[in-house]
Design an enzyme around this catalytic site. Structure first.
Site, mmCIF file in Angstrom:
data_model
loop_
_atom_site.group_PDB
_atom_site.id
_atom_site.type_symbol
_atom_site.label_atom_id
_atom_site.label_comp_id
_atom_site.label_asym_id
_atom_site.label_seq_id
_atom_site.Cartn_x
_atom_site.Cartn_y
_atom_site.Cartn_z
ATOM 1 N N GLY A 92 0.801 -1.215 0.000
ATOM 2 C CA GLY A 92 0.000 0.000 0.000
ATOM 3 C C GLY A 92 0.834 1.266 0.000
ATOM 4 C CB SER A 93 -0.029 4.626 1.257
ATOM 5 O OG SER A 93 -1.195 4.753 0.482
ATOM 6 C CB THR A 94 4.458 1.480 3.332
ATOM 7 O OG1 THR A 94 4.250 0.298 2.548
ATOM 8 C CG2 THR A 94 3.597 1.418 4.585
ATOM 9 C CG PHE A 95 5.722 0.282 -2.376
ATOM 10 C CD1 PHE A 95 6.170 -0.112 -3.624
ATOM 11 C CD2 PHE A 95 5.980 -0.548 -1.288
ATOM 12 C CE1 PHE A 95 6.854 -1.306 -3.798
ATOM 13 C CE2 PHE A 95 6.647 -1.732 -1.448
ATOM 14 C CZ PHE A 95 7.095 -2.128 -2.702
ATOM 15 C CE LYS A 96 0.021 6.832 -1.867
ATOM 16 N NZ LYS A 96 -1.220 7.324 -1.257
#
Length: 570
Positions: A291-295
């Protein structure tokens, strides 16, 4: 003619009778003595035969029975945590065997044994005892009470052999780290298998692995922090009604894994359920879209490319449409956003546009450089291989920028995150002690120190003003990034099943540790609120930091301003 005296005649007759009687007495005595001698001879012969047999038996050894040897080669080294606390050790235990040829009454023997071992299977035990084998195992690794009770039964033909049994004082506390041994005390999972693969199995085969010759194996794990992490994950399972929860604590300067837990787990002292599907070690052996941890990585990539800086802005006022797909924000601001705003508001549109600045090839190359696309090399054998598209296209790059399309392990996500905040150095993870000097020798510079300083600023800003506010731990200058990913169900993304994650670092002004928390399919804590990462994974990370920071030697600082400050990396 003389007349005979009648009295004299009687006397003669009497005398004659006497003589006759005496002769007969002498003949009967000889026969009696003969019979007596014969009886004595028989008795002496019988006793002689018995004596000879006893001598023969005394000089003859016991029948050869294939009993197991005392097995000194089954010894294993103790496993200690970084502070010397015992995590695994050998203890002596008794195992029950039988010599079927010496069992008098099989049915009675089994019935008596079942009073002590009620789960003893009658049919299989009967087949063993009714065989002509010289030796059969009946039950391995008995408790002292069971051994005493069986001895009290007085069943002939049974015996005990002393064996080694692996004992884990902490029970399930570190089960996925330590792993398992089989009935013969051989490692089959986790660190236990790693120890065997390092040469213990060969030493055992050669008979050189005795209890006095094996040095303890010390791990990088801090058992105190391990307990706290598992305790918080266990509470999260109940509080958020999740199907699973997992997490890890990594030393950002050395790559040492200080704690790692995945629930549901198992008790290695009684691992009857260890192979159940839901007992998977999700930290290293499970791959997930993070999820958004990849941002975090997309932002670092864009900043490190030199094409984007903190003052850059991107239009997030409209959804992004590509190839029939629409990319939208969860809580869109519907305006132009700066890079810090994209980060703290977790904008999919803004992040996707930053990835497009770098390009598809550059995007994949960056993720590969930080170790998110390759299988990790660690001491544990339970390691999954990340998945990615066979061919990266523009749509893939856009969705992967915000955490959809690439599945990786939480552990390597945490390792890559550590590189983003520790000055840009990617350090391979380890479950063994490692110094900072040793880490520097194997570290790989993946982003510049200046980019790392900017990421630390964004991390702290997100906890101050963004979705990670519930991870705050006063005095420890916590920073982090949330991630809420929709799970794939039957080939489609589900609207009500999520995989939540939170990556934290502390203290962000000079990071020492990275904490990663994942919660699988959490439900709202109470009716009327959401179930996004900021509402569950983030507070769990904050609780872990509050409880472990002092244990790990991080001193709280209440004297300085805790606001995010952008500084140059020294």
């Amino acid at each position: 003619m003389s007349v005979l005296n009648p009295f004299r005649l009687r006397a003669r007759r009497d005398n004659g009778a006497s003589s006759s009687i005496k002769v007969k007495a002498r003949g009967g005595g000889a026969r009696s003595r003969g019979r007596l001698m014969l009886a004595m001879g028989v008795v002496f012969a019988v006793y002689g035969a018995i004596g000879a047999r006893l001598v023969q038996l005394g000089m003859t050894g016991e029948p050869v029975v294939n009993l197991p040897q005392s097995r000194p080669t089954a010894s294993r080294p103790d496993i200690l945590d970084r502070n010397g606390l015992v995590m695994a050790t050998d203890i002596k235990t008794a195992s029950l065997f039988a010599e079927p040829r010496r069992i008098v009454d099989i049915d009675e023997a089994i019935e008596k044994l079942q009073t002590v071992l009620p789960d003893l299977d009658y049919d299989s035990t009967y087949r063993k005892l009714n065989s002509q084998a010289g030796f059969v195992w009946l039950r391995r690794q008995l408790s002292p009470r069971q051994q005493a009770d069986i001895l009290a039964l007085g069943i002939p033909g049974l015996g005990f052999r002393t064996e080694k049994r692996r004992f884990y004082p902490g029970g399930p506390t570190a089960s996925h780290i330590l792993g398992l041994v089989n009935i013969d005390n051989q490692g089959i999972a986790g660190i236990e298998k790693y120890i065997d693969d390092q040469g213990l199995a060969d030493l055992q085969a050669l008979g050189l692995a005795g209890p006095d010759t094996l040095e303890p194996v010390r791990l990088s794990i801090d058992l105190r922090a391990q307990h706290v992490l598992r305790d918080e994950l266990e509470a999260a399972l109940e509080r958020y009604h999740a199907v699973a929860a997992a997490g890890t604590i990594i030393n950002a300067r050395t790559g040492e894994v200080v704690a790692m837990a995945s629930l549901p787990d198992y008790d290695p002292n009684n691992p009857f359920n260890a192979l159940e599907k839901d007992r998977l070690n999700r930290v290293s052996a499970g791959v997930f879209e993070m999820g958004s941890t990849f941002k975090l990585f997309t932002t670092a990539m864009a900043l490190d490319s030199g094409k984007v800086n903190l003052n850059s802005s991107f239009d997030a006022s409209k959804p992004l449409r590509i190839g029939g797909f629409t990319i939208n924000d969860f809580h869109g601001k519907r305006r132009v956003l700066t890079v810090p705003e994209i980060f703290i508001y977790s904008s999919n549109i803004g992040t996707a546009k930053m990835a497009e600045v770098v390009g598809v090839e550059g995007h994949r190359a960056f993720l590969k450089k930080v170790g998110l696309l390759d299988r990790m090399k660690i001491e544990l054998p339970e390691v999954a291989t990340p998945t990615e598209p066979k061919e990266w296209k523009r749509l893939h790059s856009i969705t992967i920028s915000y955490g959809h399309g690439v599945a990786t392990t939480p552990l390597q996500t945490a390792v890559a995150a550590a590189a983003m905040v520790n000055g840009g150095k990617l350090i391979p993870p380890t479950f063994l002690p490692r110094t900072e000097e040793e880490a520097r020798e194997i570290a790989q510079q993946v982003i510049s120190p200046e980019t790392s300083a900017k990421i630390r600023y964004l991390f702290r800003l997100n906890v101050e003003k963004g979705s990670g506010s519930r991870a705050e731990a006063p005095g420890y200058f916590v920073g982090g990034k949330t991630g809420t990913a929709e799970k794939v169900v039957n080939g489609r993304y589900s609207n009500n099943k999520r995989f939540n994650a939170f990556i934290a670092a502390f203290p962000t002004n000079d990071p020492e540790y990275v904490v990663a928390i994942v919660i699988d399919e959490p439900q709202p804590e109470r009716p009327g609120i959401g179930a996004t990462s900021g509402l569950n994974a983030a507070p769990v990370a904050g609780n872990v930091i509050r409880r472990t920071a002092a244990m790990l030697g991080v001193k709280p600082d209440f004297g300085q301003e805790n606001s995010a400050v952008l500084v140059s990396y020294q």
